[in-house]
Design a protein around this motif. Structure first.
Motif, PDB file in Angstrom:
ATOM      1  N   GLY A  25       0.797  -0.854  -0.144  1.00 12.07           N
ATOM      2  CA  GLY A  25      -0.137   0.376  -0.239  1.00 12.07           C
ATOM      3  C   GLY A  25       0.778   0.782   0.029  1.00 12.07           C
ATOM      4  O   GLY A  25       0.304   2.629  -0.432  1.00 12.07           O
ATOM      5  N   ARG A  26       1.765   0.726   0.096  1.00 12.73           N
ATOM      6  CA  ARG A  26       2.985   1.852  -0.301  1.00 12.73           C
ATOM      7  C   ARG A  26       3.620   2.465  -1.377  1.00 12.73           C
ATOM      8  O   ARG A  26       3.280   1.566  -1.705  1.00 12.73           O
ATOM      9  CB  ARG A  26       4.211   2.268   0.910  1.00 12.73           C
ATOM     10  N   TRP A  27       4.314   3.923  -1.441  1.00 18.23           N
ATOM     11  CA  TRP A  27       4.828   4.467  -2.846  1.00 18.23           C
ATOM     12  C   TRP A  27       6.302   3.798  -3.471  1.00 18.23           C
ATOM     13  O   TRP A  27       6.276   4.666  -2.730  1.00 18.23           O
ATOM     14  CB  TRP A  27       4.065   5.377  -2.927  1.00 18.23           C
ATOM     15  N   ARG A  28       6.613   3.596  -4.103  1.00 21.62           N
ATOM     16  CA  ARG A  28       8.037   2.768  -4.879  1.00 21.62           C
ATOM     17  C   ARG A  28       8.116   3.976  -5.660  1.00 21.62           C
ATOM     18  O   ARG A  28       7.529   4.366  -6.530  1.00 21.62           O
ATOM     19  CB  ARG A  28       8.175   1.916  -4.939  1.00 21.62           C
ATOM     20  N   VAL A  29       9.541   4.969  -6.104  1.00 23.92           N
ATOM     21  CA  VAL A  29      10.331   5.997  -6.836  1.00 23.92           C
ATOM     22  C   VAL A  29      10.804   4.807  -7.253  1.00 23.92           C
ATOM     23  O   VAL A  29      12.055   3.965  -6.906  1.00 23.92           O
ATOM     24  CB  VAL A  29      10.624   6.932  -5.719  1.00 23.92           C
ATOM     25  N   GLY A  37      15.037   6.896  -2.902  1.00 18.15           N
ATOM     26  CA  GLY A  37      14.636   6.423  -1.865  1.00 18.15           C
ATOM     27  C   GLY A  37      13.977   5.452  -0.928  1.00 18.15           C
ATOM     28  O   GLY A  37      14.295   4.441  -1.251  1.00 18.15           O
ATOM     29  N   ASP A  38      13.454   6.195   0.110  1.00 14.04           N
ATOM     30  CA  ASP A  38      12.654   5.337   0.967  1.00 14.04           C
ATOM     31  C   ASP A  38      11.047   5.335  -0.322  1.00 14.04           C
ATOM     32  O   ASP A  38      10.384   6.031  -0.530  1.00 14.04           O
ATOM     33  CB  ASP A  38      12.650   5.110   1.783  1.00 14.04           C
ATOM     34  N   PRO A  43       1.141   8.870  -3.095  1.00 14.73           N
ATOM     35  CA  PRO A  43       2.165   9.104  -4.273  1.00 14.73           C
ATOM     36  C   PRO A  43       1.831  10.422  -4.667  1.00 14.73           C
ATOM     37  O   PRO A  43       3.900  11.184  -4.949  1.00 14.73           O
ATOM     38  CB  PRO A  43       0.713   8.655  -5.403  1.00 14.73           C
ATOM     39  N   GLU A  44       1.524  11.463  -3.702  1.00  9.97           N
ATOM     40  CA  GLU A  44       2.116  12.913  -3.617  1.00  9.97           C
ATOM     41  C   GLU A  44       3.022  13.497  -2.397  1.00  9.97           C
ATOM     42  O   GLU A  44       4.018  14.321  -3.017  1.00  9.97           O
ATOM     43  CB  GLU A  44       0.389  13.499  -2.904  1.00  9.97           C
ATOM     44  N   ALA A  45       2.958  12.477  -1.461  1.00  8.74           N
ATOM     45  CA  ALA A  45       4.157  12.587  -1.157  1.00  8.74           C
ATOM     46  C   ALA A  45       5.357  12.298  -1.862  1.00  8.74           C
ATOM     47  O   ALA A  45       6.435  12.408  -1.194  1.00  8.74           O
ATOM     48  CB  ALA A  45       4.261  11.769  -0.076  1.00  8.74           C
ATOM     49  N   ALA A  46       5.325  11.466  -2.344  1.00  7.64           N
ATOM     50  CA  ALA A  46       6.493  10.382  -3.333  1.00  7.64           C
ATOM     51  C   ALA A  46       6.768  12.145  -4.074  1.00  7.64           C
ATOM     52  O   ALA A  46       7.604  12.205  -4.485  1.00  7.64           O
ATOM     53  CB  ALA A  46       6.300   9.503  -3.631  1.00  7.64           C
ATOM     54  N   ALA A  47       5.834  12.734  -5.128  1.00 10.95           N
ATOM     55  CA  ALA A  47       6.168  13.573  -6.169  1.00 10.95           C
ATOM     56  C   ALA A  47       7.062  14.664  -5.421  1.00 10.95           C
ATOM     57  O   ALA A  47       7.882  15.134  -5.705  1.00 10.95           O
ATOM     58  CB  ALA A  47       4.769  13.494  -6.639  1.00 10.95           C
TER      59      ALA A  47
END
Length: 78
Positions: A25-29, A37-38, A43-47
């Motif tokens: 459920g977490r997002w990967r970059v 990164g982690d 997805p907003e936090a990743a961007a």
């Protein structure tokens, strides 16, 4: 067919960036297919995190969406 997952893509002068959900459920970059990164809670936090390090927008509205569909026969298709 229903959308199974959504990825966000952005092509910059430094290459392609991808934000994709994980089974957790977490997002990967990924940057040029390599993890960066982690994992992130949204997805907003990743961007936003990417925009602090690279010339990419911190707002997902400026990213492209790519859906992955589940087929009637089973399996995923791009």
């Amino acid at each position: 067919m229903d959308i199974d997952s959504v990825s966000y893509l952005y092509d910059s002068p430094l290459g392609r960036f991808t934000i994709k959900s994980r089974l957790s459920g977490r997002w990967r970059v990924k940057h040029e297919q390599m993890p960066w990164g982690d994992s992130f809670p949204t997805p907003e936090a990743a961007a936003r995190a990417l925009s602090l390090e690279f010339p990419v927008p911190g707002d997902l509205e400026e990213w492209s969406e790519e859906g992955t569909y589940h087929t009637d026969l089973g399996g995923l298709q791009p």
